[in-house]
Design a protein around this motif. Structure first.
Motif, PDB file in Angstrom:
ATOM      1  N   UNK A 174      42.327  97.126 -78.773  1.00  0.00           N
ATOM      2  CA  UNK A 174      42.484  98.196 -79.729  1.00  0.00           C
ATOM      3  C   UNK A 174      41.235  98.996 -80.027  1.00  0.00           C
ATOM      4  N   UNK A 175      40.120  98.650 -79.395  1.00  0.00           N
ATOM      5  CA  UNK A 175      38.832  99.310 -79.676  1.00  0.00           C
ATOM      6  C   UNK A 175      38.571 100.358 -78.594  1.00  0.00           C
ATOM      7  N   UNK A 176      38.971 101.612 -78.862  1.00  0.00           N
ATOM      8  CA  UNK A 176      38.818 102.674 -77.869  1.00  0.00           C
ATOM      9  C   UNK A 176      37.356 102.977 -77.580  1.00  0.00           C
ATOM     10  N   UNK A 177      36.494 102.820 -78.583  1.00  0.00           N
ATOM     11  CA  UNK A 177      35.070 103.052 -78.368  1.00  0.00           C
ATOM     12  C   UNK A 177      34.476 102.041 -77.403  1.00  0.00           C
ATOM     13  N   UNK A 178      34.838 100.776 -77.580  1.00  0.00           N
ATOM     14  CA  UNK A 178      34.348  99.733 -76.676  1.00  0.00           C
ATOM     15  C   UNK A 178      34.889  99.959 -75.269  1.00  0.00           C
ATOM     16  N   UNK A 179      36.158 100.342 -75.176  1.00  0.00           N
ATOM     17  CA  UNK A 179      36.753 100.617 -73.867  1.00  0.00           C
ATOM     18  C   UNK A 179      36.030 101.773 -73.177  1.00  0.00           C
ATOM     19  N   UNK A 180      35.734 102.835 -73.908  1.00  0.00           N
ATOM     20  CA  UNK A 180      35.034 103.982 -73.321  1.00  0.00           C
ATOM     21  C   UNK A 180      33.644 103.593 -72.831  1.00  0.00           C
ATOM     22  N   UNK A 181      32.945 102.790 -73.611  1.00  0.00           N
ATOM     23  CA  UNK A 181      31.607 102.341 -73.202  1.00  0.00           C
ATOM     24  C   UNK A 181      31.680 101.542 -71.913  1.00  0.00           C
ATOM     25  N   UNK A 182      32.643 100.641 -71.812  1.00  0.00           N
ATOM     26  CA  UNK A 182      32.768  99.798 -70.622  1.00  0.00           C
ATOM     27  C   UNK A 182      33.097 100.645 -69.390  1.00  0.00           C
ATOM     28  N   UNK A 183      33.985 101.614 -69.545  1.00  0.00           N
ATOM     29  CA  UNK A 183      34.339 102.470 -68.406  1.00  0.00           C
ATOM     30  C   UNK A 183      33.145 103.326 -67.992  1.00  0.00           C
ATOM     31  N   UNK A 184      32.482 103.949 -68.968  1.00  0.00           N
ATOM     32  CA  UNK A 184      31.333 104.808 -68.660  1.00  0.00           C
ATOM     33  C   UNK A 184      30.219 104.029 -67.970  1.00  0.00           C
ATOM     34  N   UNK A 185      30.013 102.795 -68.399  1.00  0.00           N
ATOM     35  CA  UNK A 185      28.965 101.972 -67.781  1.00  0.00           C
ATOM     36  C   UNK A 185      29.268 101.732 -66.310  1.00  0.00           C
ATOM     37  N   UNK A 186      30.542 101.466 -65.998  1.00  0.00           N
ATOM     38  CA  UNK A 186      30.911 101.252 -64.600  1.00  0.00           C
ATOM     39  C   UNK A 186      30.781 102.533 -63.782  1.00  0.00           C
ATOM     40  N   UNK A 187      31.245 103.646 -64.344  1.00  0.00           N
ATOM     41  CA  UNK A 187      31.171 104.919 -63.625  1.00  0.00           C
ATOM     42  C   UNK A 187      29.715 105.272 -63.305  1.00  0.00           C
ATOM     43  N   UNK A 188      28.818 104.962 -64.224  1.00  0.00           N
ATOM     44  CA  UNK A 188      27.408 105.310 -64.058  1.00  0.00           C
ATOM     45  C   UNK A 188      26.663 104.351 -63.133  1.00  0.00           C
ATOM     46  N   UNK A 189      27.296 103.233 -62.786  1.00  0.00           N
ATOM     47  CA  UNK A 189      26.637 102.247 -61.906  1.00  0.00           C
ATOM     48  C   UNK A 189      27.586 101.896 -60.758  1.00  0.00           C
ATOM     49  N   UNK A 190      27.715 102.757 -59.774  1.00  0.00           N
ATOM     50  CA  UNK A 190      28.665 102.530 -58.675  1.00  0.00           C
ATOM     51  C   UNK A 190      28.411 101.244 -57.894  1.00  0.00           C
ATOM     52  N   UNK A 191      27.160 100.767 -57.890  1.00  0.00           N
ATOM     53  CA  UNK A 191      26.888  99.513 -57.190  1.00  0.00           C
ATOM     54  C   UNK A 191      27.644  98.356 -57.836  1.00  0.00           C
ATOM     55  N   UNK A 192      27.806  98.418 -59.156  1.00  0.00           N
ATOM     56  CA  UNK A 192      28.550  97.371 -59.859  1.00  0.00           C
ATOM     57  C   UNK A 192      30.033  97.435 -59.533  1.00  0.00           C
ATOM     58  N   UNK A 193      30.536  98.637 -59.309  1.00  0.00           N
ATOM     59  CA  UNK A 193      31.947  98.783 -58.948  1.00  0.00           C
ATOM     60  C   UNK A 193      32.273  97.951 -57.716  1.00  0.00           C
ATOM     61  N   UNK A 194      31.442  98.114 -56.692  1.00  0.00           N
ATOM     62  CA  UNK A 194      31.677  97.405 -55.430  1.00  0.00           C
ATOM     63  C   UNK A 194      31.557  95.904 -55.618  1.00  0.00           C
ATOM     64  N   UNK A 195      30.523  95.457 -56.306  1.00  0.00           N
ATOM     65  CA  UNK A 195      30.289  94.029 -56.483  1.00  0.00           C
ATOM     66  C   UNK A 195      31.401  93.366 -57.279  1.00  0.00           C
ATOM     67  N   UNK A 196      31.795  93.980 -58.385  1.00  0.00           N
ATOM     68  CA  UNK A 196      32.851  93.400 -59.214  1.00  0.00           C
ATOM     69  C   UNK A 196      34.174  93.375 -58.450  1.00  0.00           C
ATOM     70  N   UNK A 197      34.463  94.443 -57.714  1.00  0.00           N
ATOM     71  CA  UNK A 197      35.688  94.471 -56.919  1.00  0.00           C
ATOM     72  C   UNK A 197      35.711  93.389 -55.860  1.00  0.00           C
ATOM     73  N   UNK A 198      34.597  93.166 -55.195  1.00  0.00           N
ATOM     74  CA  UNK A 198      34.522  92.122 -54.170  1.00  0.00           C
ATOM     75  C   UNK A 198      34.705  90.737 -54.792  1.00  0.00           C
ATOM     76  N   UNK A 199      34.074  90.515 -55.930  1.00  0.00           N
ATOM     77  CA  UNK A 199      34.231  89.225 -56.616  1.00  0.00           C
ATOM     78  C   UNK A 199      35.688  89.000 -57.039  1.00  0.00           C
ATOM     79  N   UNK A 200      36.337  90.067 -57.517  1.00  0.00           N
ATOM     80  CA  UNK A 200      37.737  89.953 -57.930  1.00  0.00           C
ATOM     81  C   UNK A 200      38.626  89.599 -56.745  1.00  0.00           C
TER      82      UNK A 200
END
Length: 223
Positions: A174-200
């Motif tokens: 229910x915390x839209x601010x926290x959700x926005x922060x988490x999404x923005x952090x991922x968008x700004x760090x594409x290297x994390x996108x790949x790593x987290x996806x591979x781990x998943x």
């Protein structure tokens, strides 16, 4: 009440065991019959196929599904994220009247088209609304099987599949601010996108493929 009465009668039988798919369900059934045989094992599924072109070549964040979804929270978060979103849901979902300009909503797509959009997305968000039993697992596992980084609500029906910060990113329900922060952090760090996806993807293959449930079920039947 009628359903609970029937369940209470059935669960008194020591020959009957009930398999639940989230910790909250364990608590629910224990509240009905405290001596019931309750075993928790997460929902597992076959790897999802998605061979179409829907979403291919586009740059967007995906959210979708029907049951227990908090699209109001997602839309509020989307207003704080300068990125395109595609939401695919049911016409039975109660959607906010105002849709942000960066959000495209589609209704009642066939599963194969839904899965194509999911597979071709940059990030998958699973916004759950209430503390209920099972919800969100099918989308979560499909995303994991495709190697997608998932931002998920901190409810045990789906948080049980991820290691926060490693194979997925949790946000407060229910915390839209926290959700926005988490999404923005991922968008700004594409290297994390790949790593987290591979781990998943690895976590899905080792723990949550349908073969894991088949083995569990066979072991229970042997016992």
């Amino acid at each position: 009440r009628l359903l609970q009465t029937v369940l209470r009668f059935l669960l008194k039988d020591p020959r009957i065991e009930i398999v639940v798919q989230s910790p909250s369900e364990s608590d629910y059934y224990a509240g009905i019959a405290k001596d019931a045989g309750i075993v928790h094992f997460p929902f597992c599924q076959h790897e999802v196929r998605a061979d179409g072109n829907y979403g291919r070549g586009e740059d967007y964040i995906f959210a979708g599904g029907y049951s227990n979804r908090d699209y109001e929270c997602l839309f509020e978060a989307a207003r704080q994220v300068p990125h395109k979103f595609i939401v695919i849901c049911s016409s039975m979902n109660q959607m906010p009247s105002q849709v942000p300009s960066n959000v495209t909503v589609q209704y009642d797509l066939p599963n194969k088209d839904f899965n194509c959009y999911l597979k071709n997305s940059k990030i998958v968000v699973i916004p759950l609304k209430d503390i209920t039993g099972s919800s969100g697992q099918m989308v979560a596992l499909a995303a994991m099987s495709f190697g997608k980084p998932v931002v998920y609500t901190n409810l045990d029906s789906i948080s049980q599949y991820f290691e926060d910060g490693s194979s997925g990113i949790s946000y407060r329900r229910g915390d839209s601010g926290d959700l926005a922060v988490k999404i923005n952090t991922l968008v700004e760090h594409p290297d994390r996108l790949t790593l987290i996806g591979e781990n998943a993807r690895r976590q899905y293959e080792s723990r949550y493929d349908i073969t894991a449930f088949s083995k569990f079920l066979l072991d229970r039947l042997k016992q």
